[in-house]
Design a protein around this motif. Sequence first.
Motif, short mmCIF file in Angstrom:
data_model
loop_
_atom_site.label_atom_id
_atom_site.label_comp_id
_atom_site.label_asym_id
_atom_site.label_seq_id
_atom_site.Cartn_x
_atom_site.Cartn_y
_atom_site.Cartn_z
N LEU A 20 6.24 17.83 1.84
CA LEU A 20 5.99 17.40 3.25
C LEU A 20 5.98 15.83 3.55
N MET A 21 5.37 15.02 2.38
CA MET A 21 5.49 13.98 2.54
C MET A 21 6.79 13.17 2.74
N ALA A 22 7.66 13.87 1.79
CA ALA A 22 9.15 13.45 1.87
C ALA A 22 9.94 13.81 3.18
N GLY A 37 0.18 17.72 4.99
CA GLY A 37 0.58 17.30 3.68
C GLY A 37 -0.83 16.61 3.24
N GLY A 38 -1.44 15.84 4.24
CA GLY A 38 -2.70 15.07 3.74
C GLY A 38 -3.72 16.04 3.56
N LEU A 39 -3.98 17.07 4.33
CA LEU A 39 -4.86 18.08 4.24
C LEU A 39 -4.79 18.68 2.77
N PRO A 93 7.73 11.10 7.18
CA PRO A 93 8.24 9.85 7.88
C PRO A 93 9.60 9.99 8.69
N HIS A 94 10.42 11.12 8.25
CA HIS A 94 11.63 11.07 8.71
C HIS A 94 11.91 12.00 9.95
N LEU A 95 10.72 12.60 10.41
CA LEU A 95 11.14 13.63 11.54
C LEU A 95 11.07 12.91 12.89
N ILE A 155 0.70 -1.08 0.02
CA ILE A 155 -0.16 0.17 -0.02
C ILE A 155 0.89 1.24 -0.19
N ARG A 156 1.95 1.21 0.71
CA ARG A 156 2.96 2.31 0.63
C ARG A 156 3.58 2.50 -0.86
N VAL A 157 3.89 1.44 -1.31
CA VAL A 157 4.48 1.64 -2.62
C VAL A 157 3.43 2.18 -3.53
N LEU A 158 2.06 1.51 -3.76
CA LEU A 158 1.08 2.21 -4.47
C LEU A 158 0.80 3.62 -4.21
N HIS A 159 0.83 3.96 -2.92
CA HIS A 159 0.67 5.35 -2.66
C HIS A 159 1.53 6.46 -3.18
N VAL A 160 2.74 5.79 -2.98
CA VAL A 160 3.90 6.67 -3.67
C VAL A 160 3.70 6.71 -5.08
N THR A 205 -5.37 5.92 -0.15
CA THR A 205 -4.08 5.14 0.78
C THR A 205 -3.60 6.02 1.58
N GLY A 206 -3.39 7.27 1.40
CA GLY A 206 -2.56 8.08 2.15
C GLY A 206 -3.32 8.27 3.54
N VAL A 207 -4.55 8.37 3.55
CA VAL A 207 -5.63 8.25 5.12
C VAL A 207 -5.25 6.95 5.62
N LEU A 261 1.06 6.45 -7.22
CA LEU A 261 -0.05 7.24 -7.57
C LEU A 261 0.24 8.48 -7.29
N GLY A 262 1.06 8.79 -5.92
CA GLY A 262 1.20 10.22 -5.70
C GLY A 262 1.98 10.81 -6.90
N ALA A 263 2.77 10.22 -7.26
CA ALA A 263 3.84 10.60 -8.22
C ALA A 263 3.26 10.73 -9.63
N LEU A 268 -2.64 5.07 5.51
CA LEU A 268 -1.16 5.07 5.96
C LEU A 268 -1.07 6.14 7.25
N LEU A 269 -1.75 7.03 7.25
CA LEU A 269 -1.87 7.78 8.27
C LEU A 269 -2.28 7.23 9.64
N TRP A 270 -3.61 6.57 9.41
CA TRP A 270 -4.36 5.97 10.36
C TRP A 270 -3.41 4.85 11.08
N ARG A 271 -2.75 3.85 9.91
CA ARG A 271 -1.98 2.77 10.43
C ARG A 271 -0.67 3.46 11.27
N LEU A 272 0.19 4.57 10.80
CA LEU A 272 1.39 4.98 11.43
C LEU A 272 0.84 5.69 12.58
C1 HEM Z 1 -0.14 14.58 -4.05
C2 HEM Z 1 -0.56 13.77 -3.25
C3 HEM Z 1 0.87 12.79 -2.46
C4 HEM Z 1 1.91 12.42 -2.76
C5 HEM Z 1 2.69 12.76 -4.14
C6 HEM Z 1 2.19 11.58 -1.59
C7 HEM Z 1 3.82 11.02 -1.68
C8 HEM Z 1 4.14 10.39 -0.63
C9 HEM Z 1 5.66 9.84 -0.72
C10 HEM Z 1 6.58 10.05 -1.72
C11 HEM Z 1 5.63 9.17 0.68
C12 HEM Z 1 7.03 8.37 1.28
C13 HEM Z 1 7.75 9.35 1.94
C14 HEM Z 1 9.17 8.73 2.43
O1 HEM Z 1 9.00 7.69 3.07
O2 HEM Z 1 10.08 9.42 2.37
C15 HEM Z 1 4.41 9.38 1.38
C16 HEM Z 1 4.14 8.91 2.55
C17 HEM Z 1 2.97 9.06 3.19
N1 HEM Z 1 1.82 9.74 2.72
FE1 HEM Z 1 1.71 10.64 0.97
N2 HEM Z 1 1.53 11.81 -0.64
C18 HEM Z 1 0.37 12.31 -1.02
C19 HEM Z 1 -0.78 12.54 -0.36
C20 HEM Z 1 -1.03 11.97 0.85
C21 HEM Z 1 -2.20 12.29 1.67
C22 HEM Z 1 -3.50 13.02 1.15
C23 HEM Z 1 -2.20 11.57 2.81
C24 HEM Z 1 -2.99 11.37 3.87
C25 HEM Z 1 -4.25 11.98 4.12
C26 HEM Z 1 -0.95 11.02 2.65
C27 HEM Z 1 -0.41 10.23 3.77
C28 HEM Z 1 1.09 9.82 3.82
C29 HEM Z 1 1.49 9.02 5.01
C30 HEM Z 1 0.98 8.77 6.33
C31 HEM Z 1 2.83 8.64 4.65
C32 HEM Z 1 3.75 7.78 5.47
C33 HEM Z 1 3.71 6.40 5.52
C34 HEM Z 1 4.63 5.55 6.11
O3 HEM Z 1 5.57 5.76 6.16
O4 HEM Z 1 4.20 4.38 6.30
N3 HEM Z 1 -0.29 11.43 1.47
N4 HEM Z 1 3.43 10.27 0.55
#
Ligand code: HEM
Length: 170
Positions: free
Chosen positions: A163-165, A95-97, A168-170, A8-13, A67-69, A15-17, A71-75
């Motif tokens: 903010l996503m980048a 970032g999620g907002l 997870p590293h803070l 799900i994390r790979v899928l999120h990244v 998938t982001g929500v 899709l986000g990309a 991941l946030l719920w899980r984390l």
């Molecule tokens: C443009 C939209 C988005 C992009 C491009 C994006 C991209 C990313 C990337 C690249 C990471 C991995 C960062 C790393 O480990 O260095 C990440 C992690 C994460 N994203 Fe997003 N994201 C987006 C939107 C969202 C939204 C809307 C949410 C929540 C509502 C969200 C929640 C998360 C969470 C919680 C993680 C950390 C996951 C973990 O460490 O297990 N993201 N995202």
Amino acid sequence: MTATILSIRVLHVLLGALWVGAVAITALFLDPTVREMGPEGGRMMGILQRRGFQRTILIVATLTVLTGVWLLWRLSGGFSSSFMGSRAGVVLSTGGLLGTIALLIGAHVVTPTGKRLGALGARLAEAGTPPSPEDLADVARLQRRLTVALRIVATLVSVTVALMALGPHL
Ligand code: HEM
């Protein structure tokens, strides 16, 4: 991390990309081209729409947020206040907002405006007569709204990915 979480994390990244890339290409290249084409630009929007361009971006954006929500719920252990109040929690939820707001603007401004521009462009192309001043004003008004909305979405998703980048590293 289990295989499910990792997938799900790979899928999120991924899709986000894809979302950020599609928004960047649209804002930087497609939109200025549509504007330069004038009423003909509306016809191009119509073809993109028929090919599912806007619909695909909306599906990708929605799945990124879902998938982001998750991941946030899980984390955060179910959005615990201790995590959500931490630096990582604040940065990721901000970032999620912003990502969610970008999705809403995409769904409620960019997509409907693109649809209207496409329909108008198709009608003008079929008419075969020069567009009236009212039609030209409509095309210009819709193109302006599309440009402004696209620039806002492009800014929001760029800040989101930054903010996503960090998060997870803070
Ligand atoms: C443009 C939209 C988005 C992009 C491009 C994006 C991209 C990313 C990337 C690249 C990471 C991995 C960062 C790393 O480990 O260095 C990440 C992690 C994460 N994203 Fe997003 N994201 C987006 C939107 C969202 C939204 C809307 C949410 C929540 C509502 C969200 C929640 C998360 C969470 C919680 C993680 C950390 C996951 C973990 O460490 O297990 N993201 N995202």
